[in-house]
Design a protein around this motif. Structure first.
Motif: not given
Length: 160
Positions: A50-64
């Motif tokens: 609701v406030d436009g923010g979250a705890i932002e983090t970088s991503l290094t996903p493994t996707l299929q």
């Protein structure tokens, strides 16, 4: 070219906290040679962000990626170990809610063999609605269909 900032039927910036390790996201493909992009990862966020923010983090996903030919999705769907998730997207929150319910009923009809009337009745009894995103121009409402209400369910592919 389509912006990924507001979510839409193609996916985009869907701040849906259920999209975590082991979840499955089903995206409609509208163009030949469709592309995929990840970003705006969150370590934590509440429903709605609701406030436009979250705890932002970088991503290094493994996707299929698996192409499901013959599926006719109008909007993204998701799945977790415990729930099927039907999504409604609109600039109007009431419309996004209506669309999420329609998508839940469509899922229950196409995937579980219920009639439309039975799908609506079951949705009223067992499906929970959550405002997943209220911060962007486009609102995202999630209809959470618990897998436990069905007698048989295929094994979920991911086990933590």
């Amino acid at each position: 070219m389509v912006s990924t900032t507001p979510p839409g039927p193609w996916g985009g910036n869907m701040d849906l906290k259920e999209l975590i390790k082991g979840s499955t996201l089903y995206l409609p493909v509208f163009n030949k040679g469709a592309q995929f992009y990840t970003g705006d990862g969150h370590s934590a966020q509440g429903d709605g962000e609701v406030d436009g923010g979250a705890i932002e983090t970088s991503l290094t996903p493994t996707l299929q990626f698996i192409l499901h030919k013959g599926k006719n999705l109008k909007t993204p769907r998701a799945e977790t170990a415990s729930h099927y998730l039907a999504l409604g997207l609109s600039v109007d929150l009431n419309e996004a809610t209506k669309l999420a319910v329609e998508e839940a009923v469509n899922f229950l009809k196409s995937e579980k063999g219920l009639s439309l009337a039975d799908g609506y009745a079951l949705s009223s009894l067992a499906v929970d609605l959550a405002i997943a995103e209220a911060v962007d121009v486009v609102n995202l409402v999630c209809a959470k269909i618990p897998k436990g209400i069905f007698k048989t369910n295929p094994d979920y592919w991911y086990r933590p």
